[in-house]
Design a protein around this motif. Structure first.
Motif, short mmCIF file in Angstrom:
data_model
loop_
_atom_site.label_atom_id
_atom_site.label_comp_id
_atom_site.label_asym_id
_atom_site.label_seq_id
_atom_site.Cartn_x
_atom_site.Cartn_y
_atom_site.Cartn_z
N LEU A 171 -19.70 88.04 64.51
CA LEU A 171 -20.06 87.07 63.47
C LEU A 171 -20.27 87.76 62.12
CD1 LEU A 171 -22.50 84.74 65.42
CD2 LEU A 171 -20.25 84.15 64.51
N ARG A 172 -20.90 88.91 62.13
CA ARG A 172 -21.13 89.66 60.90
C ARG A 172 -19.80 90.07 60.26
NH1 ARG A 172 -24.97 91.32 57.02
NH2 ARG A 172 -24.02 93.08 55.97
N GLU A 173 -18.89 90.59 61.06
CA GLU A 173 -17.59 91.01 60.54
C GLU A 173 -16.81 89.83 59.97
OE1 GLU A 173 -15.55 93.33 63.46
OE2 GLU A 173 -17.16 94.83 63.52
N GLY A 174 -16.89 88.70 60.63
CA GLY A 174 -16.23 87.49 60.13
C GLY A 174 -16.83 87.03 58.82
N ALA A 175 -18.15 87.05 58.72
CA ALA A 175 -18.83 86.67 57.49
C ALA A 175 -18.46 87.61 56.36
CB ALA A 175 -20.34 86.65 57.69
N GLU A 176 -18.43 88.92 56.64
CA GLU A 176 -18.05 89.90 55.62
C GLU A 176 -16.64 89.61 55.10
OE1 GLU A 176 -18.42 93.74 57.43
OE2 GLU A 176 -20.62 93.75 57.25
N LEU B 289 -15.01 86.44 47.10
CA LEU B 289 -15.30 87.31 45.97
C LEU B 289 -14.01 87.74 45.27
CD1 LEU B 289 -17.40 88.93 44.35
CD2 LEU B 289 -17.25 90.70 46.10
N ALA B 290 -13.01 88.14 46.03
CA ALA B 290 -11.74 88.59 45.46
C ALA B 290 -11.03 87.45 44.73
CB ALA B 290 -10.85 89.15 46.56
N GLU B 291 -11.21 86.23 45.20
CA GLU B 291 -10.59 85.06 44.57
C GLU B 291 -11.36 84.60 43.34
OE1 GLU B 291 -10.46 82.08 47.59
OE2 GLU B 291 -9.10 83.24 48.84
N GLY B 292 -12.52 85.20 43.09
CA GLY B 292 -13.34 84.79 41.95
C GLY B 292 -14.18 83.55 42.21
N SER C 284 -19.73 85.34 43.08
CA SER C 284 -20.10 86.50 42.27
C SER C 284 -20.47 87.67 43.18
CB SER C 284 -21.28 86.16 41.36
OG SER C 284 -22.46 86.01 42.12
N LEU C 285 -20.42 88.85 42.60
CA LEU C 285 -20.79 90.06 43.33
C LEU C 285 -22.24 89.98 43.80
CD1 LEU C 285 -19.99 92.94 44.22
CD2 LEU C 285 -20.78 93.72 41.99
N SER C 286 -23.13 89.55 42.93
CA SER C 286 -24.54 89.48 43.31
C SER C 286 -24.78 88.44 44.40
CB SER C 286 -25.42 89.20 42.10
OG SER C 286 -25.06 87.98 41.49
N ARG C 287 -24.07 87.31 44.35
CA ARG C 287 -24.23 86.28 45.39
C ARG C 287 -23.67 86.78 46.73
NH1 ARG C 287 -27.15 82.78 47.88
NH2 ARG C 287 -26.04 80.97 48.62
N ALA C 288 -22.56 87.51 46.68
CA ALA C 288 -22.01 88.09 47.91
C ALA C 288 -23.01 89.05 48.54
CB ALA C 288 -20.70 88.81 47.61
N ALA C 289 -23.63 89.90 47.72
CA ALA C 289 -24.64 90.84 48.22
C ALA C 289 -25.84 90.09 48.80
CB ALA C 289 -25.09 91.77 47.10
N GLU C 290 -26.22 89.02 48.14
CA GLU C 290 -27.35 88.22 48.64
C GLU C 290 -27.03 87.60 49.99
OE1 GLU C 290 -29.60 84.09 47.35
OE2 GLU C 290 -28.65 85.30 45.78
N LEU C 291 -25.85 87.02 50.11
CA LEU C 291 -25.47 86.38 51.37
C LEU C 291 -25.37 87.37 52.53
CD1 LEU C 291 -22.77 83.90 50.05
CD2 LEU C 291 -25.01 83.29 51.00
N THR D 58 -25.08 95.52 45.94
CA THR D 58 -23.76 95.35 45.35
C THR D 58 -22.90 96.59 45.60
OG1 THR D 58 -24.60 96.09 43.20
CG2 THR D 58 -24.53 93.72 43.59
N ILE D 59 -23.54 97.74 45.68
CA ILE D 59 -22.80 98.97 45.99
C ILE D 59 -22.21 98.88 47.39
CG2 ILE D 59 -23.06 101.46 46.40
CD1 ILE D 59 -25.18 101.39 44.12
N GLU D 60 -22.97 98.33 48.32
CA GLU D 60 -22.47 98.14 49.68
C GLU D 60 -21.29 97.17 49.70
OE1 GLU D 60 -22.39 98.58 53.93
OE2 GLU D 60 -23.10 99.80 52.27
N ILE D 61 -21.33 96.13 48.85
CA ILE D 61 -20.21 95.19 48.77
C ILE D 61 -18.95 95.93 48.33
CG2 ILE D 61 -19.29 93.17 47.56
CD1 ILE D 61 -21.41 92.43 49.62
#
Length: 76
Positions: free
Chosen positions: A10-15, A22-25, A28-35, A40-43
């Motif tokens: 499930l984690r890999e699918g969510a990632e 994120l790539a499609e715009g 946002s980077l910060s929202r991806a990191a939050e989810l 953001t560095i990990e993203i």
């Protein structure tokens, strides 16, 4: 065990899904990191591992620059 394997799947699918948004715009980077509950560095690291391009490259910036040059300037 089975529960841990399912959580990992499930984690890999969510990632993957979040990185594609994120790539499609569409995210946002910060929202991806939050989810994904990471930095953001990990993203950026996850994106690099999966070959997902984040942000623009030099050709994207050149096109943006060229389109701005053609834009009219507002009257003063």
């Amino acid at each position: 065990d089975r529960a841990a394997a399912l959580r990992q799947l499930l984690r890999e699918g969510a990632e993957g899904y979040i990185l594609s948004l994120l790539a499609e715009g569409r995210l946002s980077l910060s929202r991806a990191a939050e989810l994904l509950e990471c930095s953001t560095i990990e993203i950026h690291r996850l994106a690099a591992e999966r070959g997902v391009r984040l942000g623009g490259d030099s050709s994207d910036y050149a096109r943006a620059r060229d389109s701005l040059r053609g834009a009219e300037r507002p009257a003063r």
